[in-house]
Scaffold this motif. Structure first.
Motif, PDB file in Angstrom:
ATOM      1  N   GLN A  34       0.831  -3.737  -6.758  1.00 25.96           N
ATOM      2  CA  GLN A  34       0.093  -4.165  -5.557  1.00 25.96           C
ATOM      3  C   GLN A  34       0.908  -3.902  -4.290  1.00 25.96           C
ATOM      4  O   GLN A  34       0.367  -3.455  -3.270  1.00 25.96           O
ATOM      5  CB  GLN A  34      -0.265  -5.650  -5.669  1.00 25.96           C
ATOM      6  N   GLU A  35       2.213  -4.191  -4.341  1.00 26.15           N
ATOM      7  CA  GLU A  35       3.081  -3.968  -3.176  1.00 26.15           C
ATOM      8  C   GLU A  35       3.149  -2.482  -2.826  1.00 26.15           C
ATOM      9  O   GLU A  35       3.109  -2.101  -1.652  1.00 26.15           O
ATOM     10  CB  GLU A  35       4.491  -4.502  -3.455  1.00 26.15           C
ATOM     11  N   LYS A  36       3.234  -1.634  -3.846  1.00 24.09           N
ATOM     12  CA  LYS A  36       3.296  -0.187  -3.613  1.00 24.09           C
ATOM     13  C   LYS A  36       1.986   0.315  -3.004  1.00 24.09           C
ATOM     14  O   LYS A  36       1.998   1.114  -2.045  1.00 24.09           O
ATOM     15  CB  LYS A  36       3.566   0.513  -4.959  1.00 24.09           C
ATOM     16  N   LYS A  37       0.845  -0.172  -3.518  1.00 23.14           N
ATOM     17  CA  LYS A  37      -0.455   0.243  -2.974  1.00 23.14           C
ATOM     18  C   LYS A  37      -0.610  -0.204  -1.523  1.00 23.14           C
ATOM     19  O   LYS A  37      -1.084   0.554  -0.671  1.00 23.14           O
ATOM     20  CB  LYS A  37      -1.585  -0.343  -3.819  1.00 23.14           C
ATOM     21  N   ALA A  38      -0.197  -1.466  -1.244  1.00 24.39           N
ATOM     22  CA  ALA A  38      -0.302  -1.996   0.125  1.00 24.39           C
ATOM     23  C   ALA A  38       0.576  -1.196   1.077  1.00 24.39           C
ATOM     24  O   ALA A  38       0.163  -0.861   2.204  1.00 24.39           O
ATOM     25  CB  ALA A  38       0.096  -3.470   0.146  1.00 24.39           C
ATOM     26  N   TYR A  39       1.788  -0.855   0.629  1.00 20.41           N
ATOM     27  CA  TYR A  39       2.707  -0.055   1.454  1.00 20.41           C
ATOM     28  C   TYR A  39       2.126   1.330   1.721  1.00 20.41           C
ATOM     29  O   TYR A  39       2.124   1.817   2.866  1.00 20.41           O
ATOM     30  CB  TYR A  39       4.065   0.060   0.756  1.00 20.41           C
ATOM     31  N   ASP A  40       1.614   1.981   0.664  1.00 18.78           N
ATOM     32  CA  ASP A  40       1.033   3.333   0.816  1.00 18.78           C
ATOM     33  C   ASP A  40      -0.175   3.320   1.755  1.00 18.78           C
ATOM     34  O   ASP A  40      -0.338   4.223   2.586  1.00 18.78           O
ATOM     35  CB  ASP A  40       0.638   3.892  -0.555  1.00 18.78           C
ATOM     36  N   ARG A  41      -1.030   2.277   1.596  1.00 13.55           N
ATOM     37  CA  ARG A  41      -2.206   2.157   2.480  1.00 13.55           C
ATOM     38  C   ARG A  41      -1.791   2.040   3.931  1.00 13.55           C
ATOM     39  O   ARG A  41      -2.340   2.691   4.818  1.00 13.55           O
ATOM     40  CB  ARG A  41      -3.048   0.940   2.082  1.00 13.55           C
ATOM     41  N   GLN A  42      -0.776   1.179   4.168  1.00  9.22           N
ATOM     42  CA  GLN A  42      -0.322   0.974   5.543  1.00  9.22           C
ATOM     43  C   GLN A  42       0.313   2.240   6.112  1.00  9.22           C
ATOM     44  O   GLN A  42       0.107   2.570   7.292  1.00  9.22           O
ATOM     45  CB  GLN A  42       0.676  -0.185   5.614  1.00  9.22           C
ATOM     46  N   GLN A  43       1.065   2.958   5.299  1.00  7.37           N
ATOM     47  CA  GLN A  43       1.690   4.193   5.779  1.00  7.37           C
ATOM     48  C   GLN A  43       0.640   5.223   6.189  1.00  7.37           C
ATOM     49  O   GLN A  43       0.793   5.917   7.192  1.00  7.37           O
ATOM     50  CB  GLN A  43       2.603   4.776   4.689  1.00  7.37           C
ATOM     51  N   LYS A  44      -0.464   5.295   5.395  1.00  9.68           N
ATOM     52  CA  LYS A  44      -1.557   6.214   5.754  1.00  9.68           C
ATOM     53  C   LYS A  44      -2.199   5.806   7.074  1.00  9.68           C
ATOM     54  O   LYS A  44      -2.512   6.638   7.930  1.00  9.68           O
ATOM     55  CB  LYS A  44      -2.615   6.211   4.641  1.00  9.68           C
TER      56      LYS A  44
END
Length: 518
Positions: free
Chosen positions: A257-267
């Motif tokens: 979940q943390e990795k997905k949230a980080y990737d979403r925010q980076q996009k």
């Protein structure tokens, strides 16, 4: 009801942060495992809650009338005393109460009637406490717990200064359990216990009515005895309900979940920055660009999820030795007295041998005798040709001021600074670990430095005495893989079948050889 509250504790050593704003609570009857990779701060946390270390910030509050029993790896026993003497110290408080009660009876002969009645009431109260505590059956209680943890095999009248480090730890653990404190704090209690005694301690803790905090890398043991997990990672402490398997499932979900949230925010950040770059100079769209800039400024930027440093162990193979590396002929091992009947065995090239059995029967002594480090009582050991061996010793005491860097240089003086740092880094050690004194490193970090010294050499025989003691789960798994792939011969002492059964070819049980009663 909370028996311990830790609020907003922060602590570090020099520039190295260990704990940052952590909170913790221990409820009555909770069985807690404190887990995390080597060097994350588990022992530091225990030292803070037991009062032996003052945190930089934050508070530690124990509830009233809590008796804390703490087993750490640095406790000492007084030389010249027997095992029994030390176990009886667990009941010092009861002996003092008995002495106080007998003093009251002495006073009654000269006291007035009202004073006698008061003394009788107080003496009866103490008598009741002594009866309920099993004071008049202490010796049988001592025998029972000592038997469970294997001290009876050693002999309760043996002097503690004649004991190995593992045996001393057993004495401290037995004494602690006899004290029956309100809260137990156990730091790696299974490290020096064999399978039988681990099983006994497992049953004891499963039935333990009070709360305890356990630090352990023995996952089956944690799974069996704990119902709350506190995970120490990246200076934070996170609470999970359930055993280790439950924690692992939730932890993996959390990381995803943390990795997905980080990737979403980076996009999202990339999109905003791209829009701003393309539109801030154009009069028609500059207002929209400024709006996006404000949106970006207000955004709570997530940190990139940190990946744990994974150690890499690869043992180097030297050359093919003779068919038999070690041959024992009528070998009797021991120090002052024989520990075995005459032994005849051969260690054949390519074999991977696990040596198991109850502690105190001479497993470590056998390894040292096989390598010629100590002489046998009788018989002889013959070595084959072209043998290059690496020896990992279970007990390693270094009171010098050597750093991890110094330790490597002492063994390999021709290595450059870069080479030494690179080799230690492969074993999962950071710059802070590498420049720290060996005596202040955690048990796991210390073990990784000692493994590193063996990994750098070309070998065809590995002799390892309890190498998994103190190693975290990730390091254990990597060591298992490395030993599985090693082309040479292995002689391994271990109390963890789950660790060695994947690569071992033969199992030798010292209980089949011993002269002692098992």
């Amino acid at each position: 009801m909370s028996v311990l509250n830790v609020k907003n504790v922060t602590h570090g050593f020099g520039s190295r942060a260990i704990l940052e704003n952590v909170s913790f609570r221990l409820l009555k009857g909770e069985h807690v495992a404190l887990i995390g990779a080597n060097g994350e701060g588990k022992s530091t946390f225990l030292n803070i809650i037991t009062g032996s270390l003052v945190p930089d910030e934050g508070n530690v509050e124990w509830s009233n009338r809590v008796v804390v029993g703490y087993l750490d790896q640095h406790s000492v026993l007084k030389a010249g005393t027997t095992i029994r003497d030390n176990l009886r110290l667990a009941f010092d408080g009861l002996f003092e109460m008995e002495k106080e009660m007998l003093g009251m009876y002495d006073k009654m002969g000269e006291a007035s009637e009202s004073e006698v009645n008061k003394l009788m009431e107080e003496a009866a109260e103490i008598q009741n406490i002594l009866d309920n505590s099993g004071f008049y059956m202490l010796d049988s209680k001592i025998e029972e717990v000592a038997q469970g943890l294997g001290l009876s095999d050693i002999g309760l009248d043996k002097l503690v200064n004649e004991l190995s480090g593992g045996q001393r730890t057993k004495v401290l653990l037995t004494k602690l359990l006899l004290q029956n404190p309100t809260i137990l704090i156990l730091d790696e209690p299974t490290n020096y216990l064999d399978e039988n005694h681990i099983e006994w301690l497992k049953r004891y803790l499963q039935d333990y009515e009070n709360a305890f905090i356990l630090v352990s890398h023995d996952i089956p043991f944690v799974n069996a005895v704990c119902n709350i997990i506190y995970h120490v990672e990246n200076c934070e402490l996170t609470r999970y309900v359930g055993n280790y398997d439950n924690f692992l499932q939730l932890y993996e979900q959390k990381k995803v979940q943390e990795k997905k949230a980080y990737d979403r925010q980076q996009k999202e950040i990339d999109k905003l920055e791209d829009f701003i770059a393309r539109n801030k100079a154009r009069v028609a769209t500059t207002g929209m660009a400024k709006s996006r800039m404000k949106q970006l400024d207000k955004m709570d930027i997530l940190e990139r999820p940190k990946e744990k440093i994974k150690p890499i162990f690869n043992f180097k193979y030297s050359k093919s030795p003779s068919r038999f590396l070690i041959e024992a002929k009528d070998l009797v091992i021991g120090y002052d007295e024989p520990l075995t009947r005459p032994l005849n065995f051969k260690v054949e090239k390519g074999k991977k041998i696990a040596i198991c059995g109850v502690n105190g029967l001479g497993k470590s002594t056998l390894l040292k005798t096989m390598l010629g480090i100590i002489p046998p009582i009788s018989g002889k050991v013959e070595h084959g040709e072209n043998i290059d061996y690496g020896y990992f010793e279970q007990e390693y005491i270094d009171n010098t001021n050597n750093t991890a860097l110094d330790e490597m240089w002492k063994t390999y003086p021709s290595m450059t600074n870069h080479e030494v740092r690179s080799e230690l880094a492969k074993c999962g050690l950071t710059t802070e670990h590498i420049t720290s004194l060996m005596k202040v490193l955690s048990g796991g970090e210390n073990a990784k430095v000692r493994l590193c010294k063996i990994l750098h050499r070309e070998l065809n025989l590995l002799v390892l005495d309890e190498p998994t003691n103190h190693l975290d789960v990730m390091a254990k798994d990597e060591l298992c893989r490395a030993l599985k792939e090693f082309k040479g011969t292995i002689v391994l002492v271990s109390h963890e079948p789950m660790f060695y059964e994947q690569f071992i070819t033969d199992v030798w049980n010292v209980e089949d050889w011993t002269t002692k009663l098992v």
